[in-house]
Design a protein around this motif. Structure first.
Motif, PDB file in Angstrom:
ATOM      1  N   LEU A 109       0.848  -1.191   0.000  1.00 56.99           N
ATOM      2  CA  LEU A 109       0.000   0.000   0.000  1.00 56.99           C
ATOM      3  C   LEU A 109       0.881   1.238   0.000  1.00 56.99           C
ATOM      4  CD1 LEU A 109      -2.828   1.324   0.276  1.00 56.99           C
ATOM      5  CD2 LEU A 109      -2.505   1.221   2.760  1.00 56.99           C
ATOM      6  N   ASP A 110       0.756   2.040  -1.047  1.00 51.69           N
ATOM      7  CA  ASP A 110       1.531   3.276  -1.083  1.00 51.69           C
ATOM      8  C   ASP A 110       0.647   4.438  -1.528  1.00 51.69           C
ATOM      9  OD1 ASP A 110       1.326   3.273  -3.878  1.00 51.69           O
ATOM     10  OD2 ASP A 110       3.318   2.422  -4.181  1.00 51.69           O
ATOM     11  N   SER A 111       1.272   5.571  -1.804  1.00 50.14           N
ATOM     12  CA  SER A 111       0.533   6.811  -2.066  1.00 50.14           C
ATOM     13  C   SER A 111       0.054   6.953  -3.502  1.00 50.14           C
ATOM     14  CB  SER A 111       1.430   8.007  -1.719  1.00 50.14           C
ATOM     15  OG  SER A 111       2.671   7.914  -2.399  1.00 50.14           O
TER      16      SER A 111
ATOM     17  N   LYS B 257      -5.461   8.519   1.513  1.00 46.99           N
ATOM     18  CA  LYS B 257      -5.781   7.192   0.984  1.00 46.99           C
ATOM     19  C   LYS B 257      -6.051   6.204   2.112  1.00 46.99           C
ATOM     20  CE  LYS B 257      -3.978   3.703  -2.235  1.00 46.99           C
ATOM     21  NZ  LYS B 257      -2.872   3.383  -3.179  1.00 46.99           N
ATOM     22  N   GLN B 258      -5.220   6.250   3.160  1.00 42.44           N
ATOM     23  CA  GLN B 258      -5.436   5.367   4.301  1.00 42.44           C
ATOM     24  C   GLN B 258      -6.785   5.638   4.960  1.00 42.44           C
ATOM     25  OE1 GLN B 258      -1.718   6.178   6.508  1.00 42.44           O
ATOM     26  NE2 GLN B 258      -1.314   3.973   6.389  1.00 42.44           N
ATOM     27  N   ALA B 259      -7.132   6.913   5.104  1.00 45.23           N
ATOM     28  CA  ALA B 259      -8.411   7.272   5.719  1.00 45.23           C
ATOM     29  C   ALA B 259      -9.580   6.763   4.884  1.00 45.23           C
ATOM     30  CB  ALA B 259      -8.498   8.784   5.897  1.00 45.23           C
TER      31      ALA B 259
ATOM     32  N   ALA C 163     -15.766  -1.417   3.564  1.00 47.80           N
ATOM     33  CA  ALA C 163     -16.060  -2.700   4.198  1.00 47.80           C
ATOM     34  C   ALA C 163     -15.084  -3.774   3.731  1.00 47.80           C
ATOM     35  CB  ALA C 163     -17.500  -3.119   3.883  1.00 47.80           C
ATOM     36  N   ARG C 164     -14.647  -3.662   2.473  1.00 48.11           N
ATOM     37  CA  ARG C 164     -13.702  -4.635   1.930  1.00 48.11           C
ATOM     38  C   ARG C 164     -12.641  -3.896   1.131  1.00 48.11           C
ATOM     39  NH1 ARG C 164     -14.954  -9.669  -2.269  1.00 48.11           N
ATOM     40  NH2 ARG C 164     -12.788 -10.411  -2.414  1.00 48.11           N
ATOM     41  N   GLN C 165     -11.391  -4.174   1.422  1.00 47.88           N
ATOM     42  CA  GLN C 165     -10.294  -3.515   0.738  1.00 47.88           C
ATOM     43  C   GLN C 165      -9.692  -4.431  -0.320  1.00 47.88           C
ATOM     44  OE1 GLN C 165      -7.407  -1.821   3.390  1.00 47.88           O
ATOM     45  NE2 GLN C 165      -8.944  -0.957   4.776  1.00 47.88           N
ATOM     46  N   SER C 166      -9.034  -3.819  -1.279  1.00 52.11           N
ATOM     47  CA  SER C 166      -8.423  -4.581  -2.367  1.00 52.11           C
ATOM     48  C   SER C 166      -7.250  -5.405  -1.848  1.00 52.11           C
ATOM     49  CB  SER C 166      -7.944  -3.627  -3.464  1.00 52.11           C
ATOM     50  OG  SER C 166      -7.206  -4.327  -4.443  1.00 52.11           O
TER      51      SER C 166
END
Length: 232
Positions: A100-102, A152-154, A160-163
């Motif tokens: 996970l990055d920007s 992005k983190q927020a 409910a479901r992340q990639s």
């Protein structure tokens, strides 16, 4: 009245024969390497509620040198013949990790425009000037990456479901340095070619207005990136 515009476009060494020049005349790669070292060792930001300072795990420098020759003729008469040179810079910084990055995120603020890490730089290939431009652009790109990563983190935390697809994939580094070349515009008489090409249109009486344009582009693109060991 019939009109005709003929545009001839060529890019790279096909437009003009390239001639090799001594590497000492161009300090572009050295300036990029030295600035990359400073960026990966000294660039960091302290963010509230985070113990460790944030550093970029990926930094990318890309320059594009463009030399353009444009020749315009009409019915055998040369109208204009110009030669311009420009250099453009694109700097990218990412924070986070491979997982996970920007990158790949547009917030509610939308597109911010080409300000800071993207823009034109001096064409004289001066070492100190290029390093200063890269340093300013790297700072700007890093600050934007930190802000984007936080947003992005927020946003992802509200889903409910992340990639489960990583933002960045790992690959073996590749180094390719080709001899520096400069375009040789004297290899062909472009002005005369434009005159001759446009003059052939005189044979067509139904053509009352025409224009032949030779647009010749010679591009050089130095590229350098660094990936710091990051979790994920």
């Amino acid at each position: 009245m019939a009109g005709l515009i003929l545009l001839l476009l060529a890019m790279g060494s096909r437009a003009a024969a390239g001639t090799q020049v001594p590497q000492d005349n161009d300090h572009t790669l050295q300036a990029m390497r030295d600035e990359m070292v400073r960026a990966k060792t000294r660039l960091e930001l302290k963010i509230p509620n985070i113990d460790q300072p944030v550093r970029p795990y990926y930094v990318e420098y890309r320059l594009v040198d463009l030399e353009v020759r444009e020749v315009v003729a009409e019915f055998g008469t040369l109208l204009t013949s110009t030669h311009t040179r420009n250099r453009f810079m694109d700097v990218e910084a990412r924070v986070g990790s491979y997982k996970l990055d920007s990158s790949n995120f547009v917030s509610d603020d939308g597109f911010r425009g080409f300000i800071g890490p993207i823009g034109s730089v001096g064409i004289d290939r001066d070492y100190d000037s290029l390093r200063q431009d890269l340093w300013i652009a790297t700072h700007q790109a890093f600050k934007e990456a930190v802000d984007t990563y936080s947003r992005k983190q927020a946003y992802l935390s509200s889903l409910a479901r992340q990639s489960d697809i990583d933002d960045f994939s790992k690959a073996e580094p590749v180094q390719l340095i080709e001899p520096l070349e400069t375009p040789d515009w004297t290899s062909r008489n472009w002005d005369q070619e434009a005159r001759d090409t446009s003059a052939t249109l005189r044979a067509f009486s139904e053509i009352h207005e025409s224009r032949v344009t030779y647009y010749l582009v010679y591009a050089t693109e130095p590229f350098l990136c660094h990936v710091r060991d990051a979790p994920g």
